[in-house]
Scaffold this motif. Structure first.
Motif, PDB file in Angstrom:
ATOM      1  N   GLY A  31       5.620  -6.219   5.625  1.00 31.03           N
ATOM      2  CA  GLY A  31       5.973  -5.067   4.811  1.00 31.03           C
ATOM      3  C   GLY A  31       5.649  -5.278   3.343  1.00 31.03           C
ATOM      4  N   TYR A  34       1.731  -5.079   2.780  1.00 27.00           N
ATOM      5  CA  TYR A  34       1.233  -3.706   2.909  1.00 27.00           C
ATOM      6  C   TYR A  34       1.698  -2.838   1.741  1.00 27.00           C
ATOM      7  CZ  TYR A  34      -0.001   0.791   4.901  1.00 27.00           C
ATOM      8  OH  TYR A  34      -0.548   2.025   5.094  1.00 27.00           O
ATOM      9  N   HIS A  35       2.941  -3.043   1.294  1.00 29.09           N
ATOM     10  CA  HIS A  35       3.472  -2.254   0.181  1.00 29.09           C
ATOM     11  C   HIS A  35       2.704  -2.524  -1.106  1.00 29.09           C
ATOM     12  CE1 HIS A  35       6.383  -0.174  -2.353  1.00 29.09           C
ATOM     13  NE2 HIS A  35       6.457  -1.264  -3.113  1.00 29.09           N
ATOM     14  N   HIS A  36       2.297  -3.774  -1.328  1.00 31.36           N
ATOM     15  CA  HIS A  36       1.641  -4.136  -2.590  1.00 31.36           C
ATOM     16  C   HIS A  36       0.124  -3.979  -2.556  1.00 31.36           C
ATOM     17  CE1 HIS A  36       5.567  -5.866  -3.588  1.00 31.36           C
ATOM     18  NE2 HIS A  36       5.148  -5.913  -4.836  1.00 31.36           N
ATOM     19  N   GLY A  38      -1.485  -1.765   0.098  1.00 35.79           N
ATOM     20  CA  GLY A  38      -1.834  -0.510   0.736  1.00 35.79           C
ATOM     21  C   GLY A  38      -2.975  -0.632   1.719  1.00 35.79           C
ATOM     22  N   THR A  43      -2.948  -6.751   5.753  1.00 34.11           N
ATOM     23  CA  THR A  43      -1.857  -7.017   6.694  1.00 34.11           C
ATOM     24  C   THR A  43      -2.373  -7.754   7.919  1.00 34.11           C
ATOM     25  OG1 THR A  43      -0.801  -4.967   5.946  1.00 34.11           O
ATOM     26  CG2 THR A  43       0.036  -5.950   7.970  1.00 34.11           C
TER      27      THR A  43
END
Length: 405
Positions: A31, A34-36, A38, A43
């Motif tokens: 998570g 992927y959050h940092h 995109g 990932t």
């Protein structure tokens, strides 16, 4: 067995804690990255970083497992893993993806060293009669760790944040180290020299596999299983594109997969019983079951039959993998068992990764259904061919290694 053998209880407990903790951290890390970034590609890179060290460092890790005290080595790896977990906490608070990936790489190296030790040590902690059951329990923990660790990891991360997830991961390593340190029986019956002779030790491993038909046959069986394993990555596509059941359906198929992988080792042991010869017959039949399960999945049009097919297929996966591993434990002398177990883990990671990489272009070219049919049929064909080729080994050479072990 568990009531009467405290050392096995401690080893199984240590494996359960550390494997579940690994997935706690991996869920949080997925998570975060992927959050940092995109990017789904970044990932996916996590899976490569998580598996590559064991493959690349195999010539070093194998001799370490045989030349050093296995118990101390496992405790050192568990305690050492706390350091990169702390690094992940820092990376998460600083928003540094590079530091997080570096910490994952460190955790992966330590896991590559620590992971095969229970399999290498187990024959020294139980009787020969208890060994198949003990290995069945430990083997099922890999899938159970995914089910419990990933599931609870997601819940904890959503409820209390990534810091709580990583703290639990760090605590799991400490508990594992404590349990392993309290084991009284020696992890090895051979003398530990603490001298690494990488070329000589690796040459000794190849010589053993070349001159021991049972061991080489079980390695080939493991290779066949992992070469077909890439089709497992198509499960989400079946849920989304074939069954049209969304993310909940993806989770349901993965649940069936995990449940089958947990049940498989127990089903395999039940069918094998106490027969050493039957172990190879059941193991090859289990590989064929893996292929048949996915052939049924390719013809499924609804989620229910798809879950049943995935469950059947992964009962085959679990039974085949653990029966092959247990056969290698019985066949391999103690002074070589660490290298053999490390090689099995490395071979599985490498071939499974190659299979996964091959499935994506295959699915794009011929479609997910034909890709599944092709790999499922290959698994069945491989199992039949391996079974025919191993007939002479079964009748003449299987009992001798067992008696020597």
């Amino acid at each position: 067995m568990l009531r009467g053998n405290a050392d096995v209880r401690r080893l199984i407990g240590a494996c359960a804690f550390s494997l579940s903790g690994d997935w706690f951290a991996f869920v949080a890390l997925s998570g975060f990255v992927y959050h940092h970034t995109g990017s789904a590609g970044w990932t996916a890179l996590l899976f490569a970083i998580n598996s590559l060290p064991g493959v690349l460092l195999f010539p070093l890790i194998g001799p370490m497992t045989d030349r050093f005290d296995r118990q101390r080595l496992r405790v050192a790896c568990d305690l050492g893993s706390v350091v990169p977990v702390i690094g992940l906490l820092i990376a998460f608070h600083a928003g540094s993806v590079a530091l997080a990936l570096g910490c994952l790489a460190a955790l992966s190296v330590l896991a590559a060293v620590a992971g095969p030790i229970p399999e290498a040590a187990l024959p020294n902690l139980v009787t020969s009669r208890e060994l198949p059951l003990a290995q069945t329990v430990i083997g099922s923990l890999y899938s159970a760790g995914l089910l419990v660790g990933a599931g609870l990891g997601g819940v904890v991360t959503a409820a209390w944040g990534t810091s709580a997830t990583l703290l639990i991961d760090g605590a799991s390593f400490l508990v594992s180290a404590l349990l392993v340190a309290k084991i009284k029986r020696p992890f090895s019956s051979a003398m530990t020299t603490r001298r690494l002779r990488i070329r000589a030790d690796t040459a000794e491993l190849w010589r053993f596999l070349r001159t021991t038909p049972v061991a080489s046959a079980l390695m080939w069986l493991t290779a066949g299983l992992r070469l077909c394993y890439g089709m497992v990555g198509l499960l989400p596509l079946y849920a989304l594109d074939r069954f049209h059941v969304g993310d909940a359906g993806v989770g349901a198929l993965y649940l069936a997969q995990g449940l089958g992988a947990v049940l498989g080792p127990f089903v395999g042991r039940l069918l094998t019983g106490s027969s050493t010869r039957r172990r190879l017959y059941v193991a090859s039949a289990a590989l064929a079951t893996f292929g048949l399960g996915y052939l049924l999945l390719a013809h499924s049009t609804h989620l229910g039959p798809g879950m049943a097919a995935a469950l059947l297929g992964h009962i085959g996966v679990g039974a085949c993998a653990i029966l092959a591993l247990n056969g290698l434990q019985l066949t391999t002398p103690d002074h070589l068992r660490g290298r053999v177990m490390v090689f099995v883990f490395s071979l599985s990671s490498a071939l499974q990764g190659l299979s996964t990489l091959a499935v994506a272009p295959m699915a794009a070219t011929i479609g997910m259904t034909d890709t599944t049919r092709l790999l499922g049929a290959f698994a069945v064909f491989y199992a039949i061919t391996w079974s025919i080729g191993s007939t002479r080994i079964r009748t003449k050479q299987l009992d001798a290694p067992h008696e020597a072990a």
